[in-house]
Write a protein that holds these residues in place. Structure first.
Motif, mmCIF file in Angstrom:
data_model
loop_
_atom_site.group_PDB
_atom_site.id
_atom_site.type_symbol
_atom_site.label_atom_id
_atom_site.label_comp_id
_atom_site.label_asym_id
_atom_site.label_seq_id
_atom_site.Cartn_x
_atom_site.Cartn_y
_atom_site.Cartn_z
ATOM 1 N N LEU A 30 -20.993 15.790 19.057
ATOM 2 C CA LEU A 30 -21.405 16.469 20.287
ATOM 3 C C LEU A 30 -20.499 16.105 21.451
ATOM 4 C CD1 LEU A 30 -25.297 16.190 20.016
ATOM 5 C CD2 LEU A 30 -23.912 18.268 19.829
ATOM 6 N N HIS A 31 -20.140 14.835 21.542
ATOM 7 C CA HIS A 31 -19.232 14.381 22.611
ATOM 8 C C HIS A 31 -17.873 15.049 22.464
ATOM 9 C CE1 HIS A 31 -17.446 11.772 25.593
ATOM 10 N NE2 HIS A 31 -16.509 11.438 24.722
ATOM 11 N N GLU A 32 -17.358 15.114 21.233
ATOM 12 C CA GLU A 32 -16.063 15.752 20.990
ATOM 13 C C GLU A 32 -16.118 17.231 21.362
ATOM 14 O OE1 GLU A 32 -13.416 17.216 17.248
ATOM 15 O OE2 GLU A 32 -14.093 15.135 17.170
ATOM 16 N N PRO A 114 -13.644 22.064 18.162
ATOM 17 C CA PRO A 114 -13.200 20.710 17.817
ATOM 18 C C PRO A 114 -12.013 20.308 18.686
ATOM 19 C CG PRO A 114 -12.182 22.261 16.349
ATOM 20 C CD PRO A 114 -13.043 23.067 17.288
ATOM 21 N N LEU A 115 -11.786 19.035 18.841
ATOM 22 C CA LEU A 115 -10.564 18.595 19.521
ATOM 23 C C LEU A 115 -9.352 18.746 18.620
ATOM 24 C CD1 LEU A 115 -11.765 15.434 21.479
ATOM 25 C CD2 LEU A 115 -11.030 17.638 22.428
ATOM 26 N N VAL A 116 -9.581 18.715 17.305
ATOM 27 C CA VAL A 116 -8.508 18.904 16.330
ATOM 28 C C VAL A 116 -8.834 20.147 15.510
ATOM 29 C CG1 VAL A 116 -7.248 17.927 14.372
ATOM 30 C CG2 VAL A 116 -8.025 16.431 16.224
ATOM 31 N N VAL A 117 -8.010 21.176 15.646
ATOM 32 C CA VAL A 117 -8.201 22.430 14.917
ATOM 33 C C VAL A 117 -7.710 22.228 13.486
ATOM 34 C CG1 VAL A 117 -7.519 24.853 14.785
ATOM 35 C CG2 VAL A 117 -7.922 23.789 17.008
ATOM 36 N N GLY A 118 -8.511 22.624 12.523
ATOM 37 C CA GLY A 118 -8.116 22.522 11.123
ATOM 38 C C GLY A 118 -8.143 21.115 10.571
ATOM 39 N N ARG A 119 -8.933 20.243 11.170
ATOM 40 C CA ARG A 119 -9.019 18.842 10.704
ATOM 41 C C ARG A 119 -9.321 18.814 9.216
ATOM 42 N NH1 ARG A 119 -12.826 16.139 14.175
ATOM 43 N NH2 ARG A 119 -11.064 15.465 15.408
ATOM 44 N N GLY A 120 -8.555 18.027 8.501
ATOM 45 C CA GLY A 120 -8.756 17.904 7.066
ATOM 46 C C GLY A 120 -7.957 18.920 6.264
ATOM 47 N N GLY A 121 -7.256 19.796 6.949
ATOM 48 C CA GLY A 121 -6.449 20.802 6.261
ATOM 49 C C GLY A 121 -5.114 20.228 5.831
ATOM 50 N N ARG A 122 -4.307 21.095 5.238
ATOM 51 C CA ARG A 122 -2.975 20.667 4.800
ATOM 52 C C ARG A 122 -2.108 20.323 6.004
ATOM 53 N NH1 ARG A 122 -1.209 25.844 1.706
ATOM 54 N NH2 ARG A 122 -2.157 26.650 3.585
ATOM 55 N N ASP A 123 -1.055 19.548 5.769
ATOM 56 C CA ASP A 123 -0.121 19.236 6.837
ATOM 57 C C ASP A 123 0.414 20.529 7.425
ATOM 58 O OD1 ASP A 123 -0.429 16.549 6.530
ATOM 59 O OD2 ASP A 123 1.384 16.242 5.349
ATOM 60 N N GLY A 127 -3.947 20.602 14.142
ATOM 61 C CA GLY A 127 -3.303 20.127 15.362
ATOM 62 C C GLY A 127 -4.311 20.042 16.486
ATOM 63 N N ASP A 128 -3.860 19.488 17.587
ATOM 64 C CA ASP A 128 -4.726 19.347 18.746
ATOM 65 C C ASP A 128 -5.077 20.707 19.325
ATOM 66 O OD1 ASP A 128 -4.629 16.595 18.565
ATOM 67 O OD2 ASP A 128 -3.008 16.389 20.030
ATOM 68 N N LEU A 129 -6.335 20.863 19.684
ATOM 69 C CA LEU A 129 -6.781 22.099 20.312
ATOM 70 C C LEU A 129 -5.935 22.404 21.539
ATOM 71 C CD1 LEU A 129 -8.811 24.442 20.647
ATOM 72 C CD2 LEU A 129 -10.282 22.838 21.901
ATOM 73 N N SER A 130 -5.625 21.386 22.325
ATOM 74 C CA SER A 130 -4.838 21.603 23.543
ATOM 75 C C SER A 130 -3.472 22.207 23.233
ATOM 76 C CB SER A 130 -4.683 20.292 24.320
ATOM 77 O OG SER A 130 -4.021 19.325 23.528
ATOM 78 N N THR A 131 -2.893 21.845 22.099
ATOM 79 C CA THR A 131 -1.593 22.403 21.695
ATOM 80 C C THR A 131 -1.722 23.882 21.377
ATOM 81 O OG1 THR A 131 -0.916 20.254 20.824
ATOM 82 C CG2 THR A 131 0.300 22.189 20.033
ATOM 83 N N PHE A 132 -2.773 24.261 20.645
ATOM 84 C CA PHE A 132 -2.980 25.666 20.305
ATOM 85 C C PHE A 132 -3.252 26.501 21.555
ATOM 86 C CE2 PHE A 132 -3.845 23.743 16.165
ATOM 87 C CZ PHE A 132 -3.082 24.550 15.350
ATOM 88 N N LEU A 133 -4.033 25.955 22.492
ATOM 89 C CA LEU A 133 -4.335 26.687 23.710
ATOM 90 C C LEU A 133 -3.083 26.846 24.574
ATOM 91 C CD1 LEU A 133 -7.763 25.012 24.581
ATOM 92 C CD2 LEU A 133 -7.387 27.279 23.555
#
Length: 140
Positions: A30-32, A114-123, A127-133
């Motif tokens: 929830l905090h994330e 999420p703060l990390v988009v695709g967490r647990g996915g392949r390399d 990535g960081d949500l902020s990077t995608f935005l």
């Protein structure tokens, strides 16, 4: 011979510990999401300030078909699997849907960002949500 059943108090302690871990994990999630939602809100405000046009969002079904949705917004991944709606919500654009959904479209439900988009996915898939935005704002 040897009964391997733990004493009742040990089993109760394990249940309490598991419940505590679950509550802590839920609180952390929830905090994330609250921190990520702030980033999404800032993105929406900046996209509007820059007059970056929204577009109808299209989702992919689990079997690879595309379906129209009831939302408009900005895709934030190049593969169009994630978007931010003009309503300020975060949407994962992979949906379970059948034949009728391909004809009629689907009603998207927002996901906690999420703060990390695709967490647990392949390399390379996460990535960081902020990077995608930021990438989306750079695209105009």
């Amino acid at each position: 011979m040897g009964d391997s059943t733990p004493p009742p108090d040990a089993a109760a302690r394990r249940r309490e510990d598991a419940a505590l871990r679950a509550r802590l994990h839920q609180g952390q999630a929830l905090h994330e999401s609250a921190r990520a939602q702030k980033l999404v809100d800032e993105f929406v405000a900046e996209a509007r300030r820059r007059a970056i046009a929204t577009q109808p969002l299209v989702a992919s079904t689990l079997d690879g078909h595309t379906v129209k949705t009831d939302k408009v917004g900005w895709y934030i991944r190049a593969n169009r699997s994630v978007a931010v709606g003009d309503d300020g919500q975060y949407y994962v654009l992979t949906v379970p849907a059948g034949f009728m959904a391909r004809l009629r479209g689907v009603k998207l439900e927002p996901s906690p960002p999420p703060l990390v988009v695709g967490r647990g996915g392949r390399d390379g898939d996460s990535g960081d949500l902020s990077t995608f935005l930021a990438w989306r704002l750079e695209q105009g």
